[in-house]
Structures are given as structure tokens and as C-alpha cells.
Design a protein around this motif. Sequence first.
Motif, mmCIF file in Angstrom:
data_model
loop_
_atom_site.group_PDB
_atom_site.id
_atom_site.type_symbol
_atom_site.label_atom_id
_atom_site.label_comp_id
_atom_site.label_asym_id
_atom_site.label_seq_id
_atom_site.Cartn_x
_atom_site.Cartn_y
_atom_site.Cartn_z
ATOM 1 N N ASN A 30 1.749 0.518 -2.587
ATOM 2 C CA ASN A 30 0.741 0.278 -3.767
ATOM 3 C C ASN A 30 1.419 0.623 -5.062
ATOM 4 O O ASN A 30 1.995 2.107 -5.332
ATOM 5 C CB ASN A 30 -0.555 1.156 -3.713
ATOM 6 C CG ASN A 30 -1.532 0.654 -4.800
ATOM 7 O OD1 ASN A 30 -1.197 0.348 -5.738
ATOM 8 N ND2 ASN A 30 -2.793 1.038 -4.586
ATOM 9 N N PRO A 31 1.615 -0.404 -6.109
ATOM 10 C CA PRO A 31 2.650 -0.038 -7.099
ATOM 11 C C PRO A 31 1.837 1.098 -8.077
ATOM 12 O O PRO A 31 2.400 1.684 -9.204
ATOM 13 C CB PRO A 31 2.517 -1.238 -7.960
ATOM 14 C CG PRO A 31 1.669 -2.062 -7.162
ATOM 15 C CD PRO A 31 1.550 -1.526 -6.041
ATOM 16 N N PRO A 102 8.836 2.663 -1.034
ATOM 17 C CA PRO A 102 7.981 3.269 -2.104
ATOM 18 C C PRO A 102 8.048 4.559 -2.307
ATOM 19 O O PRO A 102 8.047 5.139 -3.495
ATOM 20 C CB PRO A 102 6.642 2.704 -1.873
ATOM 21 C CG PRO A 102 7.176 1.385 -1.118
ATOM 22 C CD PRO A 102 8.341 1.773 -0.151
ATOM 23 N N LEU A 103 7.848 5.432 -1.218
ATOM 24 C CA LEU A 103 7.934 6.846 -1.541
ATOM 25 C C LEU A 103 9.323 7.375 -2.060
ATOM 26 O O LEU A 103 9.323 8.181 -2.814
ATOM 27 C CB LEU A 103 7.435 7.467 0.069
ATOM 28 C CG LEU A 103 7.826 9.068 0.076
ATOM 29 C CD1 LEU A 103 7.113 9.921 -1.094
ATOM 30 C CD2 LEU A 103 7.621 9.379 1.447
ATOM 31 N N PHE A 134 0.477 10.245 -0.627
ATOM 32 C CA PHE A 134 1.413 9.498 0.321
ATOM 33 C C PHE A 134 1.039 9.966 1.770
ATOM 34 O O PHE A 134 1.127 9.121 2.537
ATOM 35 C CB PHE A 134 2.783 9.687 -0.025
ATOM 36 C CG PHE A 134 3.113 8.884 -1.110
ATOM 37 C CD1 PHE A 134 3.358 7.481 -0.879
ATOM 38 C CD2 PHE A 134 3.624 9.059 -2.329
ATOM 39 C CE1 PHE A 134 4.033 6.518 -1.633
ATOM 40 C CE2 PHE A 134 4.332 8.338 -3.136
ATOM 41 C CZ PHE A 134 4.536 7.059 -2.768
ATOM 42 N N ARG A 135 0.714 11.116 1.918
ATOM 43 C CA ARG A 135 0.527 11.534 3.536
ATOM 44 C C ARG A 135 -0.917 10.797 3.840
ATOM 45 O O ARG A 135 -0.970 10.849 5.050
ATOM 46 C CB ARG A 135 0.298 13.058 3.373
ATOM 47 C CG ARG A 135 1.931 13.762 3.269
ATOM 48 C CD ARG A 135 1.800 15.082 3.790
ATOM 49 N NE ARG A 135 3.118 15.820 3.410
ATOM 50 C CZ ARG A 135 4.088 15.811 4.518
ATOM 51 N NH1 ARG A 135 3.720 15.083 5.622
ATOM 52 N NH2 ARG A 135 5.149 16.353 4.292
ATOM 53 N N LYS A 136 -2.019 10.579 2.969
ATOM 54 C CA LYS A 136 -3.072 10.044 3.149
ATOM 55 C C LYS A 136 -2.840 8.819 3.835
ATOM 56 O O LYS A 136 -3.833 8.147 4.539
ATOM 57 C CB LYS A 136 -4.156 10.039 2.228
ATOM 58 C CG LYS A 136 -4.586 11.279 1.795
ATOM 59 C CD LYS A 136 -5.730 11.197 0.693
ATOM 60 C CE LYS A 136 -6.565 12.522 0.205
ATOM 61 N NZ LYS A 136 -7.084 12.650 -0.749
ATOM 62 N N LYS A 292 -1.094 -8.352 -10.607
ATOM 63 C CA LYS A 292 -1.047 -7.795 -9.123
ATOM 64 C C LYS A 292 0.456 -7.838 -8.268
ATOM 65 O O LYS A 292 0.857 -8.556 -7.204
ATOM 66 C CB LYS A 292 -2.062 -8.746 -8.116
ATOM 67 C CG LYS A 292 -3.247 -8.340 -8.547
ATOM 68 C CD LYS A 292 -4.375 -9.307 -7.556
ATOM 69 C CE LYS A 292 -5.797 -8.916 -8.010
ATOM 70 N NZ LYS A 292 -5.959 -8.953 -9.257
ATOM 71 N N LYS A 293 1.252 -7.446 -9.319
ATOM 72 C CA LYS A 293 2.895 -7.337 -8.677
ATOM 73 C C LYS A 293 2.909 -6.462 -7.751
ATOM 74 O O LYS A 293 2.373 -5.405 -7.749
ATOM 75 C CB LYS A 293 3.524 -7.197 -9.946
ATOM 76 C CG LYS A 293 3.664 -8.492 -11.055
ATOM 77 C CD LYS A 293 4.213 -9.490 -10.532
ATOM 78 C CE LYS A 293 4.317 -10.825 -11.446
ATOM 79 N NZ LYS A 293 4.672 -12.031 -11.066
#
Length: 439
Positions: A30-31, A102-103, A134-136, A292-293
Motif C-alpha cells: 500500500n503506497p 515496500p517495507l 507492517f506486522r499487522k 491509485k498508483k
Amino acid sequence: MKKIFVLLALVIVAASCKKSNPDFQKEASNPRFLERAQNMLTESIIHDIFAPPVSSRIYMYSSVAGYEAAILGDPKFKSLVGQLNGFESVAKPEPGLEYCFPLASTRAFLSVGKKLTFAQELYVEFDKQIEEDFRKTGMPDDVYERSVALGDSIAASVMRWAAKDNYKQTRGFRFTVTNLPGTWTPTPPAYMDAVEPYWNKVRPVMLDSASQFRAPAPSKFDLTKGSPYYKEVMDSYETVKNLTNDQRDIANFWDCNPFKMNITGHAMFATKKMSPGGHWLGIVAQISRQYKKSYAETAEALALTSIAIFDGFISCWDEKYRSIRIRPETVINASIDKTWIPVLQTPPFPEYTSGHSTISRAAAEVLTKVYGDNVAFNDSTEVPYGLPPRKFTSFIQASDEASISRLYGGIHFRPALDEGAKQGSKVGQYLLSTVKTRK
């Protein structure tokens, strides 16, 4: 006893299955994660009161770090290594191991940002929250730790690159005011020293040199009625005297003054806002969300725009301290009307060319290429400062308004806007012709 061990084993397996999420990569992509990091960095920059050129440096290195990590999972993107001046290598993931890029990207972005800013305490709660989010996603612990380590390694690569840009060598130098006719002198109310007089010594990212797109010399200082310079002065003077409400709104919307000194009676206090570069990178985040990039596409837009802004400031500042142009407030108060006051507070550096005009057009050129022409959007970047959104039909239109806002604000003469926009357009177009982010 055997039954107890079996039961415990089943509980452990069940817990581990519950924690695992086969779609964690999609959720972590998710950006909004990168947008939150960008907003956090802006908050830190505002807190530390960095000047606009210095802010652009922080944004640029952070965004490049975020980009280099983000593209590792998408083969259509191309690394900036070898394309940017002095950027010769960057850390890579180990083959055969799973990562969450992403992370790694968010981590790299924040790691560089924190190294280049001072207020580390601002990040404490933010870091906890973004780690938790991020862990979720249900990411396995080994993937999480590996991705964080990769992000830190990429950040370290970028910081080694940043260390050689001559920034440290320009610290501590001050500008000597000459008091020659038509040259810049400190302005009210704080009469601050000139900001970043040696910024043209900082290494550009993709320009050949700070003077590659040198603006023409400004008109000769001559207050004889009817001279070109006198007409410029009177244009600024009359514009502010006859300002409409809409023009005043435009001036305030694009003010972007990181440090405004307020005086009430004998009391002085400062108000802080985001820089011009921060405003345009805020627009990038808004447009990315609007269209929505993907995460990598958002990182690409931030990197390219931040590079254009950074080199735009270098190009502009090179001219500022070559021509050392006097500000409207100084010359009008001394020679035309001692009671005249600009709408905006005059920033502490020479007038020509306009920094906002230069970097706004450079950013607009890049965003037009990335997102397309005639992209309509509502710019809500200044809402946190009590200003309503403004509507634009294109990035170029927004950059034109940002430029003319400096005339409405009484802090520039018109040629500084026109030539600054030309300068910025050349910087943006050169970036697009020399740096490639797609294979």
C-alpha cells in the motif's frame, strides 16, 4: 505427558498459521506507507526549520533511497545507479531469499531522512506505529527482519553518496553585504543573514554544473523614470497596492515560508511552514492517491520530482548570488514609498531568479511527464495551515500560479518569475531526457 506435548505443538502450529498471511505482500504494498513516511519527514523538516535548498537535499536523498528499494520487486523499473552524479553503487538483496520491498523502501526512506534531520524524538511514536502496521499484514518475522536490514543497507549506500556532495564544506560560510547600489541587503523584520550563499558549490544530482542553465542578467539598476528597471519596480509596487482578494489568497497559498518572524509590539515570535519543495512533494502524494498508483510508481514520482527540485534550487541559487539582486521592499521603501509593505515576508536571500518559480516549473515538467498533461486536482497541501484547497487543471497551471504568487506577495519583480520558470523548465526537461526510470 505425551498428550500435553502434542497439545502444545498443535497450539504453536495453530498460532503460527493464524499469524501467517499469504497476502501480506499485497497488503504491505500500500503506497500509503510511503506517503506517511513522506509526511513524517516533512513534519521533521518543518520542526528543524531547514532552509528551502537544504530541505530539497533531505527530500531528494530520502526519496532516492526509497525508490531504489521499492523497484527491486518490479522488473520494469530501472535503478538510478550510474545515472546520477557520483551515485555508483547501492546495496542489493540476497538471491533466493524473500523480502518485502515496500517495507525495505519505507525503512530506507525514513533511515536517510532521520540521518539528515535533527529532531529524532519526533520519530519515536511514528516508528512504533508503522512497524506495528507492517506486522499487522501478517508478514513472517524473518521476512520482516530481512527487509528492514535491506532498507538500512540501501540507506547506508545513499548516505555514502550524500557524504561526497560538498554540503559539509559549505557550512559556516556567510555572505558579505557590499551595499553597492541595486544589490541585496537584509530585509525586515528580522534582517537575517543571507541563506545558503554557497549552495552552487553543492554537487548537482543530474546537471553538469550549477550554471548549466544560466539565466540572462537582470536589467540594469536604474531608477530613472521610464527605464526598464523603474518599470519593474513600479509594476511590483502598483500590483501590491491594487491587489484583489483572489490575488491575496494566491500569495498566501503559495507562501511556503519555513520561518516567518512575527512582531507584535515588543514581542517577536516565529511561525513555521513547509518549504516550496515540501509543497510540491505533497502534491505528488495527493495525485498518487487520486490515481491509485502503485507503491513503486509513487516512489518513482517522488524520486524524480525531488531530483528536479534539488537541481532546480542549485541552478536558481547560482544566479541569485551572481546577480545579488535587491528585493522590492528595499528599493521601494528607499526610493518610492517608505510606508509600502509587501503582502508576504521577504525571504532572506537575493531576488533574481525566483526560487519558487524555478522549482515549481521543474516539478511541473516532471509530473506532467509522469502523470500526463491536463491532470485536474485539488491541492489541499496548505489545509493544515488554515488555507482552503485550490483547484488546478494541470501541473503547469499550478506552477504558473505559484510563480505569479511572488509578484502578488510583493517579494519579486516580474522578470525573476519569468526567467525562473524558464530556468526550471530547462532543468525539468533535462532530467527527463537524461534520467530513465523505466527499462
